[in-house]
Design an enzyme around this catalytic site. Structure first.
Site, mmCIF file in Angstrom:
data_model
loop_
_atom_site.group_PDB
_atom_site.id
_atom_site.type_symbol
_atom_site.label_atom_id
_atom_site.label_comp_id
_atom_site.label_asym_id
_atom_site.label_seq_id
_atom_site.Cartn_x
_atom_site.Cartn_y
_atom_site.Cartn_z
ATOM 1 N N SER A 50 3.419 10.430 9.498
ATOM 2 C CA SER A 50 3.061 10.433 8.111
ATOM 3 C C SER A 50 4.351 11.048 7.752
ATOM 4 C CB SER A 50 2.030 11.042 7.628
ATOM 5 O OG SER A 50 0.806 10.758 8.326
ATOM 6 N N TYR B 50 4.390 18.012 4.670
ATOM 7 C CA TYR B 50 3.712 16.890 3.514
ATOM 8 C C TYR B 50 4.651 17.041 2.337
ATOM 9 C CZ TYR B 50 -0.560 17.504 5.804
ATOM 10 O OH TYR B 50 -1.836 17.456 6.454
ATOM 11 N N ARG C 102 0.855 -1.157 0.291
ATOM 12 C CA ARG C 102 -0.015 0.028 0.071
ATOM 13 C C ARG C 102 1.002 1.387 -0.216
ATOM 14 N NH1 ARG C 102 -0.694 4.546 2.453
ATOM 15 N NH2 ARG C 102 -0.619 3.277 4.684
ATOM 16 N N ASP C 103 1.477 1.505 0.945
ATOM 17 C CA ASP C 103 2.577 2.697 0.936
ATOM 18 C C ASP C 103 3.622 2.246 -0.133
ATOM 19 O OD1 ASP C 103 2.276 4.867 2.789
ATOM 20 O OD2 ASP C 103 2.645 3.988 4.519
ATOM 21 N N HIS D 160 2.136 4.035 13.430
ATOM 22 C CA HIS D 160 2.629 3.858 12.081
ATOM 23 C C HIS D 160 3.758 4.576 11.515
ATOM 24 C CE1 HIS D 160 1.936 3.476 7.301
ATOM 25 N NE2 HIS D 160 2.365 4.794 7.372
ATOM 26 N N HIS E 127 7.495 6.483 9.738
ATOM 27 C CA HIS E 127 8.242 6.432 8.518
ATOM 28 C C HIS E 127 9.824 6.691 8.958
ATOM 29 C CE1 HIS E 127 5.590 6.158 5.074
ATOM 30 N NE2 HIS E 127 4.768 6.355 6.117
ATOM 31 N N HIS F 236 3.375 3.896 -3.548
ATOM 32 C CA HIS F 236 3.762 5.137 -3.968
ATOM 33 C C HIS F 236 5.163 4.998 -4.427
ATOM 34 C CE1 HIS F 236 0.807 7.538 -1.955
ATOM 35 N NE2 HIS F 236 0.722 6.901 -0.636
#
Lengths: 340, 340
Positions: free
Chosen positions: A170, A288, A16-17, A197, A199, A20
């Protein structure tokens, strides 16, 4: 930290990730092979969705090689023990997408919102719970809210029907102490399971996951071989090795998941997953990833460092959709610095 | 953890541990360019030596593109503020090498031994101290000794004249709690500065460095872009970003060191530095990298998993030079498993 025999449910994001990192061009065969490998390694939960969640296929978010439905139909029937989850961002995914995922055999729905916008998740969380699915509220960019604000937002999701709440880093910005504090408060106040979650932008995916477990999270996301955008997610086979060393109980066969990473995932990478300059910049600034291009353009136009712009955007708590503010900010900074 | 305004001296290993990753084939120009970039970024200490220390040039350890003397002469005169260190392993490097390094302008000598063999460092530490150099005792494979044993060995080095002691996680095996415990005991008992040298095999280079600083270490090793053998060293520009976020005082310009990593170091890599299967296996087992090939050969011959062999070697505390025991162990394990 004593994790001896502590149960930890790991949740793989590579399909899923990782979409990207693959510009959504994973083949059905690759998807089925990796999922099967993970299933055989004992991975309890695997997410299979467009990188931006159900319904992400679009000009804005990128057209995938196959539809969510095709991917799910290729994966779900092959699973011997693993459950499959789907991500849904309200505004991108709809209730029809959610029902389709359920019909494909998805057992977990994760409804994701910006960390201060949990109220947009009511309909989807409500439906997922009503359908009897494992229903997760997924609070993204969680570094942008105070612990108290996160708790307030998490409470909304629990009220809507979520049986698990995720703190989602995120941007790969959080430091272990922040993870401890936020998960700790949610653990003290909420009657549901908690997840984290992470990163890897600051090279802290493993350390933050350990901090989350210590503070009370029982579900931890990662990606085999780290497959994900930029610096990638917490590398799951590495986390498995560390958890194995600490005696935690993940139910995963370490050597098998190492082999899935090396033999199935690394070979499909378009580029190595690493903490490169851009990924580090984004993690340092806490913004972002969509801001990066705008900041670089503004640097070219106004002579202000793109990195300074991004750090300032992070300091101001600028959110996605406010990209038009970046040029204004760059102009202001240029004037302050005597560049204009 | 409060690091606000805490002074931390970072020490770059890309031109020494990085020599392994480059099979000792770094050109004088590359070495001078990277060192100059680091100097301009404010890096206070840079190590320039054969990967196995002064005098490493040999059939056993690999012939470098240039001699230590040539590298040092290419680098030292170009430094505006950075000091240059040299590594010396007694048995490989001699007192003549040490004097040569001093004559080239090296200001720090790091005398490295296995963590239980500090007694072989007496002559070199004594000479370095007598020459007025910054003299560091470097205890390698520090996960293989108890805190008390490490303290005993560190005391020997201090008695010989070392003004700084390093806990060196050569195998990338240590977890943060172990780093805290070992550095903490040394901090409580020794009157000298302490350092930590980490590798990234378990993805914990940054977290272990933070644990070391919290426990009292003031010198921390890393490599720009992680350049080093296998999974590489603690990636220094990432550590700088994290320390900057925490308010620590490293004296380093974050953007400049990020640029050195991306523009000068990454382009010379022969392969990406990542936690691949072999590196993770070594870090998980806590063994010498030289064991890997022997274990794989034994796997082919006896059918016992190379990873199981390595984990057992780690459990037994097998040290370098005992590679001939690997085949015996594999045969024993094969019999136990009914394979022979």
């Amino acid at each position: 930290m004593d994790l001896q025999d502590k149960k930890v449910v790991l949740h793989d994001m590579s399909l899923r990730d990782g979409m990207h990192a693959k510009r959504h061009q994973i083949s059905l065969e690759q998807m089925a092979d990796i999922a099967t490998g993970l299933d055989e390694a004992g991975m309890p939960l695997i997410e299979v969705t467009h990188g931006d969640g159900l319904g992400g296929a679009s000009v804005n978010y990128g057209f995938p090689a196959h539809s969510d439905e095709e991917y799910l139909q290729a994966v779900v029937p092959r699973m011997k023990q693993a459950k499959i989850s789907a991500l849904l961002l309200p505004g991108i995914g709809t209730v029809d997408h959610l029902k389709m995922a359920r019909d494909c055999g998805v057992s977990t729905i994760r409804v994701a919102t910006h960390c201060t916008e949990a109220d947009v998740s009511q309909q989807h969380i409500g439906l997922a719970a009503k359908l009897g699915l494992d229903t997760v509220g997924f609070l993204m960019m969680a570094h942008m809210a105070t612990p108290e604000k996160l708790l307030e937002q998490a409470r909304l999701m629990v009220d809507y029907g979520a049986n698990c709440i995720y703190v989602t880093d995120s941007a790969g910005y959080m430091l272990p102490a922040e993870v401890s504090q936020k998960i700790g408060l949610l653990r003290a106040e909420l009657p549901v399971a908690l997840g984290f979650h992470g990163h890897h932008n600051l090279g802290l995916g493993i350390a933050n996951s350990l901090a989350a477990i210590e503070a009370g999270a029982t579900r931890i996301d990662g990606s085999v071989a780290g497959l994900g955008a930029g610096a990638g997610n917490t590398p799951l086979e590495v986390l498995c090795a560390v958890l194995s060393r600490m005696g935690a109980d993940t139910g995963i066969d370490l050597y098998r998941i190492m082999d899935v990473a090396e033999d199935l995932v690394v070979p499909i990478m378009d580029q190595p997953i690493r903490v490169d300059r851009d990924a580090l910049t984004l993690g340092y600034a806490g913004v972002y990833s969509s801001f990066l291009l705008f900041a670089k353009r503004a640097e070219a136009k106004y002579g202000v460092s793109a990195r300074d712009i991004l750090v300032e955007l992070g300091r101001r708590g600028t959110v996605g959709g406010q990209e038009d503010m970046i040029e204004d900010l760059a102009l202001t900074m240029a004037k302050q610095q005597g560049l204009k």
